[in-house]
Scaffold this motif. Structure first.
Motif, short mmCIF file in Angstrom:
data_model
loop_
_atom_site.label_atom_id
_atom_site.label_comp_id
_atom_site.label_asym_id
_atom_site.label_seq_id
_atom_site.Cartn_x
_atom_site.Cartn_y
_atom_site.Cartn_z
N UNK A 93 -10.01 -13.50 2.12
CA UNK A 93 -11.42 -13.41 2.52
C UNK A 93 -11.76 -12.11 3.25
N UNK A 94 -10.76 -11.41 3.80
CA UNK A 94 -11.00 -10.15 4.52
C UNK A 94 -10.75 -8.91 3.69
N UNK A 95 -9.80 -8.98 2.78
CA UNK A 95 -9.31 -7.77 2.11
C UNK A 95 -9.31 -7.89 0.59
N UNK A 96 -9.63 -6.79 -0.08
CA UNK A 96 -9.43 -6.68 -1.52
C UNK A 96 -7.94 -6.46 -1.75
N UNK A 97 -7.47 -6.65 -2.98
CA UNK A 97 -6.05 -6.38 -3.26
C UNK A 97 -5.70 -4.92 -2.95
N UNK A 98 -4.52 -4.73 -2.39
CA UNK A 98 -4.00 -3.39 -2.10
C UNK A 98 -2.71 -3.21 -2.87
N UNK A 99 -2.39 -1.96 -3.21
CA UNK A 99 -1.13 -1.71 -3.88
C UNK A 99 -0.53 -0.40 -3.38
N UNK A 100 0.77 -0.27 -3.57
CA UNK A 100 1.48 0.94 -3.19
C UNK A 100 2.66 1.09 -4.14
N UNK A 101 3.14 2.32 -4.30
CA UNK A 101 4.32 2.51 -5.13
C UNK A 101 5.18 3.66 -4.61
N UNK A 102 6.37 3.74 -5.15
CA UNK A 102 7.32 4.78 -4.79
C UNK A 102 8.14 5.08 -6.04
N UNK A 103 8.88 6.17 -6.02
CA UNK A 103 9.63 6.61 -7.20
C UNK A 103 11.08 6.90 -6.84
N UNK A 104 11.96 6.67 -7.80
CA UNK A 104 13.38 7.01 -7.63
C UNK A 104 14.00 7.19 -9.00
N UNK A 105 15.25 7.68 -9.01
CA UNK A 105 15.98 7.91 -10.26
C UNK A 105 17.33 7.24 -10.22
#
Length: 111
Positions: A93-105
């Motif tokens: 009810x307070x927040x829209x969906x959030x996303x984050x990412x990172x990269x590696x090999x």
């Protein structure tokens, strides 16, 4: 925020993924593995986690780490190459969906 413990891993090495809530609101994730998804950048092969299907909150300033052994749910080793790890919250009810990412090999053992 989602981070891995380093940028390059040899095949079979444990990848430690840490998700941290840098905000001021509690974030809610879809399961106990925080809905983490790992994807090979080239082949698009995806790797998920066995996780309890319970809503999992992460309070402001809290972090949670998940270990990945570089294998799929069938136990086979992930291919060498570049990967993205991503995480997404579920809306409340307070927040829209959030996303984050990172990269590696993942590199060949012989390098």
């Amino acid at each position: 925020e989602v981070k891995v413990n380093k940028n390059r891993f040899v095949a079979g090495e444990t990848v430690i993924i840490t998700v941290k809530n840098n905000g001021v609101e509690t974030l809610t994730f879809p399961d106990s593995a925080l809905g983490l998804m790992i994807q090979n950048v080239v082949t698009k092969e995806r790797f998920g986690f066995f996780a309890a299907q319970v809503l999992t909150p992460l309070k402001p300033g809290e972090s949670k780490s998940i270990k990945w052994d570089q294998s799929g749910l069938d136990g086979t080793q992930a291919d060498m190459g570049a990967y993205t790890v991503s995480v997404s919250t579920i809306p409340d009810y307070n927040l829209s969906p959030l996303s984050a990412d990172s990269h590696f090999e993942i590199e060949n053992n012989s390098k």
